[in-house]
Design a protein around this motif. Structure first.
Motif, PDB file in Angstrom:
ATOM      1  N   ALA A   1      -2.119  -7.002  -3.462  1.00  0.00           N
ATOM      2  CA  ALA A   1      -2.378  -6.997  -2.023  1.00  0.00           C
ATOM      3  C   ALA A   1      -1.443  -7.979  -1.328  1.00  0.00           C
ATOM      4  CB  ALA A   1      -3.827  -7.366  -1.746  1.00  0.00           C
ATOM      5  N   PHE A   2      -0.602  -7.455  -0.471  1.00  0.00           N
ATOM      6  CA  PHE A   2       0.284  -8.284   0.337  1.00  0.00           C
ATOM      7  C   PHE A   2      -0.418  -8.624   1.646  1.00  0.00           C
ATOM      8  CE2 PHE A   2       3.153  -5.894  -2.337  1.00  0.00           C
ATOM      9  CZ  PHE A   2       4.200  -6.763  -2.597  1.00  0.00           C
ATOM     10  N   THR A   3      -0.290  -9.855   2.091  1.00  0.00           N
ATOM     11  CA  THR A   3      -0.811 -10.219   3.405  1.00  0.00           C
ATOM     12  C   THR A   3       0.305 -10.211   4.441  1.00  0.00           C
ATOM     13  OG1 THR A   3      -0.550 -12.563   2.881  1.00  0.00           O
ATOM     14  CG2 THR A   3      -2.728 -11.583   2.502  1.00  0.00           C
ATOM     15  N   ASN A   4       1.533 -10.075   3.976  1.00  0.00           N
ATOM     16  CA  ASN A   4       2.704 -10.055   4.843  1.00  0.00           C
ATOM     17  C   ASN A   4       3.337  -8.671   4.775  1.00  0.00           C
ATOM     18  OD1 ASN A   4       5.614 -10.177   5.351  1.00  0.00           O
ATOM     19  ND2 ASN A   4       5.290 -12.371   5.607  1.00  0.00           N
ATOM     20  N   SER A   5       3.373  -7.974   5.895  1.00  0.00           N
ATOM     21  CA  SER A   5       3.903  -6.608   5.900  1.00  0.00           C
ATOM     22  C   SER A   5       5.394  -6.566   5.584  1.00  0.00           C
ATOM     23  CB  SER A   5       3.629  -5.926   7.234  1.00  0.00           C
ATOM     24  OG  SER A   5       4.304  -6.592   8.282  1.00  0.00           O
ATOM     25  N   GLU A   6       6.139  -7.594   5.982  1.00  0.00           N
ATOM     26  CA  GLU A   6       7.576  -7.616   5.695  1.00  0.00           C
ATOM     27  C   GLU A   6       7.848  -7.692   4.198  1.00  0.00           C
ATOM     28  OE1 GLU A   6       9.726 -10.536   7.976  1.00  0.00           O
ATOM     29  OE2 GLU A   6       8.750  -9.891   9.833  1.00  0.00           O
ATOM     30  N   ALA A   7       7.079  -8.497   3.489  1.00  0.00           N
ATOM     31  CA  ALA A   7       7.243  -8.614   2.035  1.00  0.00           C
ATOM     32  C   ALA A   7       6.906  -7.277   1.371  1.00  0.00           C
ATOM     33  CB  ALA A   7       6.354  -9.724   1.483  1.00  0.00           C
ATOM     34  N   ALA A   8       5.868  -6.610   1.853  1.00  0.00           N
ATOM     35  CA  ALA A   8       5.494  -5.307   1.309  1.00  0.00           C
ATOM     36  C   ALA A   8       6.597  -4.284   1.576  1.00  0.00           C
ATOM     37  CB  ALA A   8       4.170  -4.839   1.911  1.00  0.00           C
ATOM     38  N   GLU A   9       7.169  -4.316   2.768  1.00  0.00           N
ATOM     39  CA  GLU A   9       8.254  -3.384   3.118  1.00  0.00           C
ATOM     40  C   GLU A   9       9.485  -3.620   2.242  1.00  0.00           C
ATOM     41  OE1 GLU A   9       8.295  -0.784   5.027  1.00  0.00           O
ATOM     42  OE2 GLU A   9       6.478  -1.046   6.224  1.00  0.00           O
TER      43      GLU A   9
ATOM     44  N   VAL B   1      11.548  -0.306  -4.671  1.00  0.00           N
ATOM     45  CA  VAL B   1      10.982   0.594  -5.680  1.00  0.00           C
ATOM     46  C   VAL B   1      10.837   2.029  -5.163  1.00  0.00           C
ATOM     47  CG1 VAL B   1       9.776  -1.254  -6.902  1.00  0.00           C
ATOM     48  CG2 VAL B   1       8.573   0.046  -5.122  1.00  0.00           C
ATOM     49  N   ASN B   2      11.419   2.298  -4.003  1.00  0.00           N
ATOM     50  CA  ASN B   2      11.319   3.630  -3.373  1.00  0.00           C
ATOM     51  C   ASN B   2       9.866   4.038  -3.144  1.00  0.00           C
ATOM     52  OD1 ASN B   2      14.133   4.044  -3.267  1.00  0.00           O
ATOM     53  ND2 ASN B   2      14.119   4.640  -5.419  1.00  0.00           N
ATOM     54  N   GLY B   3       9.095   3.108  -2.626  1.00  0.00           N
ATOM     55  CA  GLY B   3       7.689   3.369  -2.346  1.00  0.00           C
ATOM     56  C   GLY B   3       7.395   3.322  -0.862  1.00  0.00           C
ATOM     57  N   THR B   4       6.136   3.461  -0.535  1.00  0.00           N
ATOM     58  CA  THR B   4       5.692   3.374   0.849  1.00  0.00           C
ATOM     59  C   THR B   4       4.604   2.316   0.965  1.00  0.00           C
ATOM     60  OG1 THR B   4       4.058   5.116   0.506  1.00  0.00           O
ATOM     61  CG2 THR B   4       6.200   5.794   1.367  1.00  0.00           C
ATOM     62  N   VAL B   5       4.529   1.711   2.126  1.00  0.00           N
ATOM     63  CA  VAL B   5       3.514   0.687   2.380  1.00  0.00           C
ATOM     64  C   VAL B   5       2.279   1.353   2.974  1.00  0.00           C
ATOM     65  CG1 VAL B   5       2.952  -1.382   3.711  1.00  0.00           C
ATOM     66  CG2 VAL B   5       5.240  -1.113   2.724  1.00  0.00           C
ATOM     67  N   GLN B   6       1.136   1.049   2.386  1.00  0.00           N
ATOM     68  CA  GLN B   6      -0.145   1.546   2.876  1.00  0.00           C
ATOM     69  C   GLN B   6      -0.928   0.366   3.435  1.00  0.00           C
ATOM     70  OE1 GLN B   6      -0.784   4.849   2.742  1.00  0.00           O
ATOM     71  NE2 GLN B   6       1.221   5.099   1.761  1.00  0.00           N
ATOM     72  N   THR B   7      -1.460   0.517   4.618  1.00  0.00           N
ATOM     73  CA  THR B   7      -2.253  -0.543   5.242  1.00  0.00           C
ATOM     74  C   THR B   7      -3.719  -0.335   4.884  1.00  0.00           C
ATOM     75  OG1 THR B   7      -0.705  -0.633   7.080  1.00  0.00           O
ATOM     76  CG2 THR B   7      -2.860  -1.635   7.430  1.00  0.00           C
ATOM     77  N   ARG B   8      -4.353  -1.414   4.484  1.00  0.00           N
ATOM     78  CA  ARG B   8      -5.771  -1.368   4.134  1.00  0.00           C
ATOM     79  C   ARG B   8      -6.491  -2.498   4.876  1.00  0.00           C
ATOM     80  NH1 ARG B   8      -4.142   2.864   2.692  1.00  0.00           N
ATOM     81  NH2 ARG B   8      -4.304   3.787   0.630  1.00  0.00           N
ATOM     82  N   GLU B   9      -7.800  -2.400   4.907  1.00  0.00           N
ATOM     83  CA  GLU B   9      -8.616  -3.390   5.606  1.00  0.00           C
ATOM     84  C   GLU B   9      -9.878  -3.646   4.804  1.00  0.00           C
ATOM     85  OE1 GLU B   9     -10.415  -3.965  10.118  1.00  0.00           O
ATOM     86  OE2 GLU B   9      -9.504  -2.057   9.541  1.00  0.00           O
ATOM     87  N   VAL B  10     -10.297  -4.901   4.741  1.00  0.00           N
ATOM     88  CA  VAL B  10     -11.536  -5.250   4.058  1.00  0.00           C
ATOM     89  C   VAL B  10     -12.309  -6.213   4.968  1.00  0.00           C
ATOM     90  CG1 VAL B  10     -10.486  -7.164   2.753  1.00  0.00           C
ATOM     91  CG2 VAL B  10     -12.563  -6.081   1.898  1.00  0.00           C
TER      92      VAL B  10
END
Length: 97
Positions: free
Chosen positions: A34-42, A48-57
């Motif tokens: 779980a990334f808390t920083n969207s830039e690091a996830a991007e 890795v040729n992936g996509t970022v999915q946003t989640r909420e808890v």
């Protein structure tokens, strides 16, 4: 209700796990890093040729999970709790043994 937004990186049917090079991916979303920083996830997603999915808890859900984990932790033998506490202490101090 108050909540925390976090991000996971998905590659087709798997998710970035991040433990080590031998098991960097998992098919279980619950085990995804779980990334808390969207830039690091991007950045990782691009690598890795992936996509970022946003989640909420929600904070309520986190409190429930925390209570469950404390129950499990308290049931451990003292020597195992001591190992965990030592490891966590080293993490907080930034000690890399």
């Amino acid at each position: 209700m108050a909540s925390i937004i976090y991000y996971i990186v998905q590659m087709e049917n798997s998710y970035y796990h991040g433990l080590n090079e031998n098991s960097m991916f998992t098919t279980d979303e619950e085990q995804a890093f779980a990334f808390t920083n969207s830039e690091a996830a991007e950045q990782l997603a691009a690598k890795v040729n992936g996509t970022v999915q946003t989640r909420e808890v929600s904070y309520e859900e986190l409190e429930e999970l925390s209570a469950d984990h404390w129950t499990e932790y308290d049931a451990l033998p003292k020597d195992e709790r001591d190992i965990i506490e030592s490891f966590c202490s080293n993490l907080q101090l930034g000690i890399d043994e």
